[in-house]
Design a protein around this motif. Structure first.
Motif, PDB file in Angstrom:
ATOM      1  N   ILE A  72      19.605  -8.860   2.654  1.00  0.00           N
ATOM      2  CA  ILE A  72      20.789  -9.261   3.658  1.00  0.00           C
ATOM      3  C   ILE A  72      21.202  -8.742   5.309  1.00  0.00           C
ATOM      4  N   GLU A  73      21.494  -9.579   5.917  1.00  0.00           N
ATOM      5  CA  GLU A  73      21.910  -9.168   7.112  1.00  0.00           C
ATOM      6  C   GLU A  73      23.498  -8.838   8.459  1.00  0.00           C
ATOM      7  N   VAL A  74      23.979  -8.371   8.273  1.00  0.00           N
ATOM      8  CA  VAL A  74      25.313  -7.831   8.629  1.00  0.00           C
ATOM      9  C   VAL A  74      25.166  -8.108  10.122  1.00  0.00           C
ATOM     10  N   ASP A  75      26.160  -9.222  10.774  1.00  0.00           N
ATOM     11  CA  ASP A  75      26.376  -9.309  11.903  1.00  0.00           C
ATOM     12  C   ASP A  75      27.404  -8.516  12.353  1.00  0.00           C
ATOM     13  N   GLY A  83      36.067  -3.022   5.398  1.00  0.00           N
ATOM     14  CA  GLY A  83      36.052  -2.050   4.497  1.00  0.00           C
ATOM     15  C   GLY A  83      35.697  -2.633   2.898  1.00  0.00           C
ATOM     16  N   ALA A  84      35.802  -3.904   2.647  1.00  0.00           N
ATOM     17  CA  ALA A  84      35.712  -4.863   1.748  1.00  0.00           C
ATOM     18  C   ALA A  84      34.349  -4.397   1.132  1.00  0.00           C
ATOM     19  N   CYS A  85      33.179  -5.040   1.819  1.00  0.00           N
ATOM     20  CA  CYS A  85      32.023  -4.548   1.805  1.00  0.00           C
ATOM     21  C   CYS A  85      32.181  -3.272   1.398  1.00  0.00           C
ATOM     22  N   VAL A  86      32.253  -2.382   1.944  1.00  0.00           N
ATOM     23  CA  VAL A  86      31.437  -1.079   1.710  1.00  0.00           C
ATOM     24  C   VAL A  86      32.105  -0.213   0.167  1.00  0.00           C
ATOM     25  N   ALA A  87      33.460  -0.659   0.182  1.00  0.00           N
ATOM     26  CA  ALA A  87      34.269  -0.650  -1.295  1.00  0.00           C
ATOM     27  C   ALA A  87      33.084  -0.471  -2.146  1.00  0.00           C
ATOM     28  N   LEU A  88      32.657  -2.213  -2.413  1.00  0.00           N
ATOM     29  CA  LEU A  88      31.861  -2.941  -3.308  1.00  0.00           C
ATOM     30  C   LEU A  88      30.240  -2.765  -3.818  1.00  0.00           C
ATOM     31  N   CYS A  89      29.677  -1.782  -2.327  1.00  0.00           N
ATOM     32  CA  CYS A  89      28.120  -1.877  -2.523  1.00  0.00           C
ATOM     33  C   CYS A  89      28.310  -0.960  -3.536  1.00  0.00           C
ATOM     34  N   PRO A  90      27.192  -0.691  -4.240  1.00  0.00           N
ATOM     35  CA  PRO A  90      26.969  -0.366  -5.553  1.00  0.00           C
ATOM     36  C   PRO A  90      26.266   0.917  -5.092  1.00  0.00           C
ATOM     37  N   VAL A  91      25.085   0.821  -4.118  1.00  0.00           N
ATOM     38  CA  VAL A  91      24.566   1.738  -3.792  1.00  0.00           C
ATOM     39  C   VAL A  91      24.146   2.321  -1.858  1.00  0.00           C
ATOM     40  N   GLU A  92      26.052   2.322  -1.881  1.00  0.00           N
ATOM     41  CA  GLU A  92      26.139   2.941  -0.223  1.00  0.00           C
ATOM     42  C   GLU A  92      25.427   2.140   0.490  1.00  0.00           C
ATOM     43  N   ALA A  93      24.327   1.130   0.769  1.00  0.00           N
ATOM     44  CA  ALA A  93      23.502   0.655   2.175  1.00  0.00           C
ATOM     45  C   ALA A  93      24.545   0.582   3.391  1.00  0.00           C
ATOM     46  N   ASN A 105      22.174  -0.195   5.386  1.00  0.00           N
ATOM     47  CA  ASN A 105      21.023   1.111   5.332  1.00  0.00           C
ATOM     48  C   ASN A 105      20.479  -0.403   4.814  1.00  0.00           C
ATOM     49  N   LYS A 106      19.357  -1.414   5.365  1.00  0.00           N
ATOM     50  CA  LYS A 106      18.639  -2.469   4.827  1.00  0.00           C
ATOM     51  C   LYS A 106      17.464  -1.804   4.058  1.00  0.00           C
ATOM     52  N   GLU A 107      17.013  -0.474   3.563  1.00  0.00           N
ATOM     53  CA  GLU A 107      15.878   0.153   2.972  1.00  0.00           C
ATOM     54  C   GLU A 107      16.787   0.362   1.379  1.00  0.00           C
ATOM     55  N   LYS A 108      18.358   0.336   1.468  1.00  0.00           N
ATOM     56  CA  LYS A 108      18.654   0.882   0.678  1.00  0.00           C
ATOM     57  C   LYS A 108      19.110  -0.946   0.162  1.00  0.00           C
ATOM     58  N   CYS A 109      19.899  -1.120   0.799  1.00  0.00           N
ATOM     59  CA  CYS A 109      20.343  -2.803  -0.169  1.00  0.00           C
ATOM     60  C   CYS A 109      19.236  -3.385  -1.416  1.00  0.00           C
ATOM     61  N   VAL A 110      20.150  -3.874  -1.951  1.00  0.00           N
ATOM     62  CA  VAL A 110      19.035  -4.692  -2.794  1.00  0.00           C
ATOM     63  C   VAL A 110      19.276  -5.987  -2.564  1.00  0.00           C
ATOM     64  N   GLY A 111      19.603  -6.822  -1.408  1.00  0.00           N
ATOM     65  CA  GLY A 111      19.250  -8.057  -1.668  1.00  0.00           C
ATOM     66  C   GLY A 111      20.164  -8.874  -2.217  1.00  0.00           C
ATOM     67  N   SER A 112      19.690 -10.245  -2.308  1.00  0.00           N
ATOM     68  CA  SER A 112      20.460 -11.014  -2.901  1.00  0.00           C
ATOM     69  C   SER A 112      20.381 -11.293  -4.527  1.00  0.00           C
ATOM     70  N   THR A 113      19.884 -10.195  -4.829  1.00  0.00           N
ATOM     71  CA  THR A 113      19.785  -9.871  -5.917  1.00  0.00           C
ATOM     72  C   THR A 113      21.343  -8.968  -6.825  1.00  0.00           C
ATOM     73  N   SER A 115      24.206  -9.089  -3.390  1.00  0.00           N
ATOM     74  CA  SER A 115      25.188  -9.967  -2.882  1.00  0.00           C
ATOM     75  C   SER A 115      26.403 -10.085  -2.983  1.00  0.00           C
ATOM     76  N   ALA A 116      27.447  -9.705  -3.479  1.00  0.00           N
ATOM     77  CA  ALA A 116      28.592  -8.729  -3.963  1.00  0.00           C
ATOM     78  C   ALA A 116      29.445  -9.030  -2.293  1.00  0.00           C
ATOM     79  N   CYS A 117      29.095  -8.008  -1.529  1.00  0.00           N
ATOM     80  CA  CYS A 117      29.261  -7.752   0.329  1.00  0.00           C
ATOM     81  C   CYS A 117      29.558  -9.447   0.514  1.00  0.00           C
ATOM     82  N   VAL A 118      28.011 -10.531   0.344  1.00  0.00           N
ATOM     83  CA  VAL A 118      28.581 -11.941   1.355  1.00  0.00           C
ATOM     84  C   VAL A 118      29.575 -12.497   1.372  1.00  0.00           C
ATOM     85  N   ASP A 119      29.668 -11.906  -0.423  1.00  0.00           N
ATOM     86  CA  ASP A 119      30.795 -13.126  -0.778  1.00  0.00           C
ATOM     87  C   ASP A 119      32.276 -12.533  -0.717  1.00  0.00           C
TER      88      ASP A 119
END
Ligand code: SF4
Ligand code: SF4
Length: 141
Positions: A72-75, A83-93, A105-113, A115-119
């Motif tokens: 995942i990349e954040v621009d 704050g929509a992505c913050v509320a959805l992220c299951p791992v506080e990445a 925090n890309k180390e915490k993010c589980v990536g495309s498995t 993707s909740a924040c992308v949508d």
């Protein structure tokens, strides 16, 4: 390091395949997330670049489905701190700093498995991208 996604079918899920491969190849496999039950399982893991090819081949020989998840990349320029992505992220990445700027925090993010924040991002500030060592991974897709 490269992230790999391992999928175990019901037929093989009870075999100690991951520990066998760690011992046989002497590869440090860092397990980031694991979801396993009697019907099958999925492990997101990280391995050193140099061990990628032999590790992927070893898992595939044992009947494991291996794929290379996107990251995942954040621009931050596009982000308007809704704050929509913050509320959805299951791992506080993704968190908001005191000044409401977004902190990823890309180390915490589980990536495309996940993707909740992308949508969820109304500004299209978050996207899935191929792992940067794509030359290394291209023949393993
Ligand atoms: S992809 Fe999932 S884990 Fe990663 S930052 Fe987005 S919501 Fe969090
Ligand atoms: S959902 Fe998009 S716009 Fe909203 S805080 Fe997250 S990155 Fe920023």
């Amino acid at each position: 390091m490269v992230r790999i996604l391992l999928r175990f079918s019901e037929k093989i899920v009870e075999q100690p395949i991951t520990s066998q491969i760690i011992l046989e190849l002497k590869v440090p496999i860092n397990i980031i997330t694991a979801s396993i039950n009697s019907k099958g399982g999925e492990i997101l893991a990280e391995i050193p670049d140099a061990a990628l090819e032999k590790t992927v081949k070893a898992f595939r020989r044992k009947g494991v489905t291996v794929s290379l998840p996107k990251l995942i990349e954040v621009d931050t320029e596009k982000c308007f701190s809704c704050g929509a992505c913050v509320a959805l992220c299951p791992v506080e990445a993704i968190t908001l700093a005191e000044d409401f700027s977004i902190v990823f925090n890309k180390e915490k993010c589980v990536g495309s498995t996940c993707s909740a924040c992308v949508d969820a991002c109304p500004a299209r500030a978050i996207k899935s991208v191929k792992q940067s060592n794509s030359e290394l991974t291209s023949n393993l897709h």
